[in-house]
Design an enzyme around this catalytic site. Structure first.
Site, mmCIF file in Angstrom:
data_model
loop_
_atom_site.group_PDB
_atom_site.id
_atom_site.type_symbol
_atom_site.label_atom_id
_atom_site.label_comp_id
_atom_site.label_asym_id
_atom_site.label_seq_id
_atom_site.Cartn_x
_atom_site.Cartn_y
_atom_site.Cartn_z
ATOM 1 N N GLU A 132 93.362 92.558 21.704
ATOM 2 C CA GLU A 132 92.661 91.283 21.781
ATOM 3 C C GLU A 132 93.627 90.107 21.660
ATOM 4 O O GLU A 132 93.320 88.982 22.035
ATOM 5 C CB GLU A 132 91.598 91.204 20.689
ATOM 6 C CG GLU A 132 90.524 92.278 20.822
ATOM 7 C CD GLU A 132 89.673 92.417 19.579
ATOM 8 O OE1 GLU A 132 89.767 91.546 18.693
ATOM 9 O OE2 GLU A 132 88.908 93.384 19.485
ATOM 10 N N GLY A 176 79.387 95.758 19.881
ATOM 11 C CA GLY A 176 78.376 96.631 20.456
ATOM 12 C C GLY A 176 77.125 95.835 20.773
ATOM 13 O O GLY A 176 76.677 95.006 19.977
ATOM 14 N N MET A 192 82.145 93.982 13.124
ATOM 15 C CA MET A 192 82.561 94.317 11.764
ATOM 16 C C MET A 192 83.350 93.224 11.030
ATOM 17 O O MET A 192 83.884 93.491 9.953
ATOM 18 C CB MET A 192 83.372 95.616 11.789
ATOM 19 C CG MET A 192 82.594 96.805 12.346
ATOM 20 S SD MET A 192 83.565 98.314 12.540
ATOM 21 C CE MET A 192 83.835 98.788 10.832
ATOM 22 N N GLU A 193 83.438 92.020 11.601
ATOM 23 C CA GLU A 193 84.246 90.975 10.961
ATOM 24 C C GLU A 193 83.598 89.594 10.895
ATOM 25 O O GLU A 193 83.873 88.807 9.980
ATOM 26 C CB GLU A 193 85.595 90.817 11.690
ATOM 27 C CG GLU A 193 86.499 92.020 11.664
ATOM 28 C CD GLU A 193 86.174 93.028 12.758
ATOM 29 O OE1 GLU A 193 86.458 94.222 12.558
ATOM 30 O OE2 GLU A 193 85.617 92.615 13.812
ATOM 31 N N ASP A 244 80.450 98.247 24.374
ATOM 32 C CA ASP A 244 79.467 99.338 24.388
ATOM 33 C C ASP A 244 78.095 98.768 24.066
ATOM 34 O O ASP A 244 77.957 97.573 23.805
ATOM 35 C CB ASP A 244 79.852 100.414 23.360
ATOM 36 C CG ASP A 244 79.908 99.859 21.942
ATOM 37 O OD1 ASP A 244 78.880 99.912 21.253
ATOM 38 O OD2 ASP A 244 80.974 99.349 21.530
#
Length: 268
Positions: free
Chosen positions: A33, A99, A212-213, A236
């Protein structure tokens, strides 16, 4: 004497100009990234602080400081705190993969965060998950359950996204330009690969994507009064195919997220 005075004034002006320049903080979770962003930087200077690499330089004509948070809420909060303390950014932009929760989204699509919240903070009861607010540890005042991304940064992201050229996303039914939408981003320390979980997150929190962040960065920025924006590119759909889809779409999702950030930075 006059030459020496003029030289001193020019030196003072140059010093003030360099160190008073506004800086935008840019964060990402994974190396891919950040590869494109780092490669596009000019006059880059790397500094390691508390085992965290920070790269300061110019990107798209603007001064930035770039860092990798690593995966998870604790890593994200640590890196964000270090960035704010040592570089005093005017705003922070975070980009990365996620996701999809909203069934209208596909791998490769991009979500501009309007709000960010935790999906794993609170209490688990027989009736399900009870979401509760975090608290500022200094004064114990409750934070909002949902953190709002900065409205001006959202507007700039929406505006510039219409002018950017993204990499095409190859799917089973052809190659497509990613769709760009706004939505709610939810954060937890788990990789979601469950249709049951995605239905719950959509129903409970109106989530567009899960990652997750983001909420840890949002909470840190909120408590430190720093405007922020979270951008997520889908790798995804957070279902049983999630692990396989990540392998296929991770790289293109990361690249398009970086393209988005470069465009936004140029508008700040």
């Amino acid at each position: 004497m006059k030459k020496n005075l003029l030289f001193s004034l020019l030196l003072t002006f140059s010093f003030f100009n360099v160190f008073s320049q506004k800086v935008t903080g840019v964060l990402g979770a994974f190396p891919p990234e950040l590869v494109l962003l780092r490669s596009k930087m000019e006059n880059r200077k790397d500094t390691v602080i508390a085992q965290t690499l920070f790269s300061k330089g110019m990107l798209n004509g603007k001064s930035i400081v770039l860092a990798q948070t690593g995966i998870g809420k604790v890593n994200a909060a640590i890196t964000t705190t270090l960035m704010i303390e040592h570089f005093k950014p005017e705003e922070i932009v975070f980009s990365g993969i996620a996701g999809g929760i909203d069934t209208s989204l596909n791998p490769g699509d991009i979500v501009i965060g309007t709000q960010v919240t935790y999906h794993d903070y609170g209490a688990i009861e027989d009736s399900g998950m009870i979401y509760t607010p975090t608290k500022n540890p200094y004064n114990m005042i409750e934070n909002p359950i949902v953190f709002n991304c900065d409205s001006m940064l959202i507007q700039k992201a929406v505006s510039i996204s219409k002018k950017l050229k993204f990499e095409k996303v190859k799917r089973e039914n052809g190659s497509f330009s990613p769709s760009i939408t706004k939505g709610v981003i939810v954060t937890g320390d788990v990789f979601v690969a469950s249709e049951m979980a995605t239905r719950r997150l959509r129903k409970d929190l109106n989530a567009a994507v899960t990652e997750m962040e983001g909420a840890a960065i949002a909470q840190t920025c909120y408590q430190q009064k720093v405007p922020f924006l979270i951008i997520r590119s889908l790798s995804d759909n957070a279902n049983k195919k999630a692990s396989a889809d990540v392998k296929n779409f991770y790289q293109i999702a990361a690249e398009n997220a970086a393209i988005m950030v470069i465009g936004i930075v140029g508008q700040i």
